[in-house]
Design a protein around this motif. Sequence first.
Motif, PDB file in Angstrom:
ATOM      1  N   ARG A 122       0.852  -1.196   0.000  1.00  0.00           N
ATOM      2  CA  ARG A 122       0.000   0.000   0.000  1.00  0.00           C
ATOM      3  C   ARG A 122       0.885   1.243   0.000  1.00  0.00           C
ATOM      4  O   ARG A 122       2.059   1.183   0.403  1.00  0.00           O
ATOM      5  N   PRO A 123       0.350   2.377  -0.442  1.00  0.00           N
ATOM      6  CA  PRO A 123       1.155   3.610  -0.506  1.00  0.00           C
ATOM      7  C   PRO A 123       1.785   4.001   0.827  1.00  0.00           C
ATOM      8  O   PRO A 123       2.936   4.439   0.871  1.00  0.00           O
ATOM      9  N   GLU A 124       1.057   3.828   1.930  1.00  0.00           N
ATOM     10  CA  GLU A 124       1.640   4.194   3.228  1.00  0.00           C
ATOM     11  C   GLU A 124       2.832   3.311   3.579  1.00  0.00           C
ATOM     12  O   GLU A 124       3.761   3.744   4.261  1.00  0.00           O
ATOM     13  N   GLY A 125       2.838   2.071   3.097  1.00  0.00           N
ATOM     14  CA  GLY A 125       3.983   1.181   3.302  1.00  0.00           C
ATOM     15  C   GLY A 125       5.202   1.655   2.528  1.00  0.00           C
ATOM     16  O   GLY A 125       6.320   1.589   3.022  1.00  0.00           O
ATOM     17  N   ARG A 126       4.987   2.155   1.334  1.00  0.00           N
ATOM     18  CA  ARG A 126       6.105   2.681   0.542  1.00  0.00           C
ATOM     19  C   ARG A 126       6.691   3.928   1.214  1.00  0.00           C
ATOM     20  O   ARG A 126       7.895   4.128   1.212  1.00  0.00           O
ATOM     21  N   ARG A 127       5.827   4.739   1.827  1.00  0.00           N
ATOM     22  CA  ARG A 127       6.325   5.910   2.571  1.00  0.00           C
ATOM     23  C   ARG A 127       7.135   5.467   3.792  1.00  0.00           C
ATOM     24  O   ARG A 127       8.184   6.025   4.087  1.00  0.00           O
ATOM     25  N   ARG A 128       6.638   4.448   4.502  1.00  0.00           N
ATOM     26  CA  ARG A 128       7.383   3.936   5.661  1.00  0.00           C
ATOM     27  C   ARG A 128       8.737   3.396   5.224  1.00  0.00           C
ATOM     28  O   ARG A 128       9.748   3.634   5.893  1.00  0.00           O
ATOM     29  N   LEU A 129       8.764   2.692   4.103  1.00  0.00           N
ATOM     30  CA  LEU A 129      10.018   2.136   3.597  1.00  0.00           C
ATOM     31  C   LEU A 129      11.033   3.248   3.354  1.00  0.00           C
ATOM     32  O   LEU A 129      12.196   3.147   3.755  1.00  0.00           O
ATOM     33  N   ARG A 130      10.612   4.332   2.709  1.00  0.00           N
ATOM     34  CA  ARG A 130      11.526   5.454   2.451  1.00  0.00           C
ATOM     35  C   ARG A 130      12.014   6.078   3.749  1.00  0.00           C
ATOM     36  O   ARG A 130      13.180   6.425   3.889  1.00  0.00           O
ATOM     37  N   ARG A 131      11.120   6.207   4.730  1.00  0.00           N
ATOM     38  CA  ARG A 131      11.506   6.807   6.017  1.00  0.00           C
ATOM     39  C   ARG A 131      12.493   5.914   6.765  1.00  0.00           C
ATOM     40  O   ARG A 131      13.477   6.398   7.326  1.00  0.00           O
TER      41      ARG A 131
END
Length: 96
Positions: free
Chosen positions: A13-22
Motif C-alpha cells: 500500500r502507498p503508506e507502506g512505501r512511505r514507511r520504507l523510504r523513512r
Amino acid sequence: MELLLTYDVDTTRPEGRRRLRRVAKLCEGHGVRVQKSVFEILTDDKTLLKLMYDLEDMIDAETDSIRIYRLPHAGTEDVHTLGIATAQPHRADLVL
C-alpha cells in the motif's frame, strides 16, 4: 559496537512505501547500506536506543520487520563477498 540491521517493510500500500523510504533514510543516517535493506552500523548504546525508538515509532508492528544483530568486534572488517558486493570501509578517514 558493530551491528547488522535488516528490515522488511510491507509495500503493498502507498503508506507502506512511505514507511520504507523513512526507514531507509533513517538507517542511511546511521550506517552503510550494503544491500537494499541491510545496513552495517557502528554505534554506541545511547545512539542504538534512539535508533530503535525511532524505528519502532515508524514501522507498522503488524506487517513490518526489523532485525538488529550485534556483530563481534571488528565484524565488519572480516567480510567475505561474492558477485558485485564489496566490503565497505567503516573506520577509514572521511575526506570532505
